[in-house]
Design a protein around this motif. Structure first.
Motif, PDB file in Angstrom:
ATOM      1  N   VAL A   8      14.229  31.268  10.696  1.00 43.35           N
ATOM      2  CA  VAL A   8      14.640  30.187  11.593  1.00 43.35           C
ATOM      3  C   VAL A   8      14.810  30.686  13.028  1.00 43.35           C
ATOM      4  O   VAL A   8      14.535  29.952  13.983  1.00 43.35           O
ATOM      5  CB  VAL A   8      15.932  29.517  11.077  1.00 43.35           C
ATOM      6  CG1 VAL A   8      17.099  30.500  11.043  1.00 43.35           C
ATOM      7  CG2 VAL A   8      16.263  28.282  11.896  1.00 43.35           C
ATOM      8  N   PHE A  22      12.359  29.747   5.548  1.00 47.72           N
ATOM      9  CA  PHE A  22      13.737  29.409   5.928  1.00 47.72           C
ATOM     10  C   PHE A  22      14.441  30.575   6.622  1.00 47.72           C
ATOM     11  O   PHE A  22      15.147  30.401   7.611  1.00 47.72           O
ATOM     12  CB  PHE A  22      14.503  28.984   4.680  1.00 47.72           C
ATOM     13  CG  PHE A  22      15.873  28.422   4.945  1.00 47.72           C
ATOM     14  CD1 PHE A  22      16.081  27.473   5.927  1.00 47.72           C
ATOM     15  CD2 PHE A  22      16.953  28.846   4.179  1.00 47.72           C
ATOM     16  CE1 PHE A  22      17.351  26.942   6.153  1.00 47.72           C
ATOM     17  CE2 PHE A  22      18.223  28.326   4.408  1.00 47.72           C
ATOM     18  CZ  PHE A  22      18.420  27.375   5.396  1.00 47.72           C
ATOM     19  N   TYR A  36      19.145  21.864   8.056  1.00 51.30           N
ATOM     20  CA  TYR A  36      18.801  23.271   7.831  1.00 51.30           C
ATOM     21  C   TYR A  36      19.623  23.796   6.654  1.00 51.30           C
ATOM     22  O   TYR A  36      20.481  24.654   6.773  1.00 51.30           O
ATOM     23  CB  TYR A  36      19.120  24.115   9.056  1.00 51.30           C
ATOM     24  CG  TYR A  36      18.275  23.915  10.295  1.00 51.30           C
ATOM     25  CD1 TYR A  36      17.356  22.885  10.419  1.00 51.30           C
ATOM     26  CD2 TYR A  36      18.418  24.791  11.366  1.00 51.30           C
ATOM     27  CE1 TYR A  36      16.611  22.726  11.568  1.00 51.30           C
ATOM     28  CE2 TYR A  36      17.665  24.640  12.528  1.00 51.30           C
ATOM     29  CZ  TYR A  36      16.759  23.609  12.619  1.00 51.30           C
ATOM     30  OH  TYR A  36      16.028  23.462  13.770  1.00 51.30           O
ATOM     31  N   GLY A  42      19.773  20.415  12.212  1.00 49.49           N
ATOM     32  CA  GLY A  42      18.706  19.817  11.423  1.00 49.49           C
ATOM     33  C   GLY A  42      18.793  18.316  11.329  1.00 49.49           C
ATOM     34  O   GLY A  42      19.734  17.778  10.746  1.00 49.49           O
TER      35      GLY A  42
END
Length: 334
Positions: free
Chosen positions: A311, A308, A99, A67
């Motif tokens: 992913v 989330f 992330y 991320g």
């Protein structure tokens, strides 16, 4: 209150998208000059895929968590942070760790949400804008009245480059992999969009431009594109390389094409740049680009928002290249 534990995307070993899993771990603490951000949304980028595959290992001082860009709320300040306070809504270029429900970032790499933006749109700004500004405008030196060729025009980088090129007075040509993607490029401001699967982009551009050539080329393909790019450059043209999705190796590279055009071949990667260099890019964006976004122009194109926990599906979409614009993870409502 800041919790002691958070959810984040764990990657125990490199591999396919399924190698990622949601885990729990400690909330990071901001060091001097850093802020802690409660992450509301995180952008997904090609370097995330490369890191997951083991082809782009993070620097030694970076978070191992995937991320590179986030948007959220500043919830804690490290020592010697100036210009930010808790409660500020920011988007940030991160040194990994995006992330996750909480992420640290250099305070100088944070920018405010543009006027009218939510976390989803703010989260997809940093990686693309830092990359495009530093490569097209700083290294490439694009000027008003010049022509910019953007390969991968429907990608996150490509859509940003098209819009900013047009905003700052350039004629923009883009390549993309389908008629729908070409139509999207033209809607964003490309004067000409070429389906590279159906057309020879070099032949089409030469027919359109004649002997004038192209002033700046932003390329993320490499390989067989490189000789064709060189032949398309105008006198004093600049070819800027930011990735090598086809191959880092080039056959048929003729240095005479470079010499007779007084051309420049340059390139960069963003992540290894020093914190000071990234801070300088952020400062330029705040001065030159954020007023444009505040005015409602050049807004990012988001293809899809993923929860989330989805992913893995988001990475599969990125790898398929079926998207137009950006993919974003939503971690919390705001």
């Amino acid at each position: 209150m800041i919790p002691s534990q958070m959810r984040y995307v764990a990657l125990d070993q490199p591999g396919a998208a399924e190698a990622m899993r949601i885990a729990r771990g400690p909330v990071p603490q901001p060091a001097a000059g850093q802020v802690l951000i409660r992450v509301l949304a995180a952008g997904i980028n090609r370097p995330d895929i490369a890191q997951r595959l083991g082809a782009y290992p993070p620097p030694a001082d970076a978070s191992p968590v995937l991320g590179l860009e986030v948007a959220g709320e500043v919830v804690a300040l490290g020592e010697r942070v100036v210009g930010l306070q808790t409660g500020d809504k920011v988007c940030a270029l991160t040194h990994g760790g995006g992330y996750a429900e909480y992420c640290v970032a250099d305070a100088r790499h944070c920018l405010p949400w543009p006027r009218g933006f939510d976390a989803l749109r703010a989260a997809v700004l940093p990686e693309n804008h830092f990359t495009v500004w530093s490569n097209v405008f700083q290294l490439g030196g694009l000027q008003r009245g010049e022509t910019l060729l953007v390969h991968g025009g429907s990608s996150g980088i490509g859509t940003t480059a098209i819009q900013l090129g047009r905003e700052f007075g350039a004629e923009v040509i883009a390549t993309a992999g389908s008629a729908d993607k070409c139509a999207a490029c033209e809607k964003l401001g490309a004067n000409l969009a070429i389906d590279y699967r159906q057309q020879d982009f070099e032949a089409v551009i030469k027919q359109a431009r004649g002997s004038r050539g192209v002033d700046v080329i932003l390329d993320m393909v490499g390989g067989s594109y490189t000789p064709r790019n060189l032949r398309l450059l105008a006198m004093d043209g600049r070819l800027v390389q930011i990735a090598t999705l086809e191959s880092p190796k080039v056959e048929g590279f003729d240095l005479r094409e470079l010499m007779k055009r007084r051309a420049r071949l340059t390139g960069s990667t963003l992540r290894p740049r020093t914190p000071d260099q990234k801070a300088a890019i952020a400062s330029a964006l705040r001065e030159q680009v954020w007023p444009v976004l505040d005015a409602g122009r050049c807004a990012p194109l988001i293809h899809r928002v993923y929860d989330f926990g989805d992913v893995v599906e988001a990475h599969r979409m990125m790898e398929s290249s079926a998207h137009i614009g950006k993919l974003v993870l939503q971690l919390a409502q705001h």
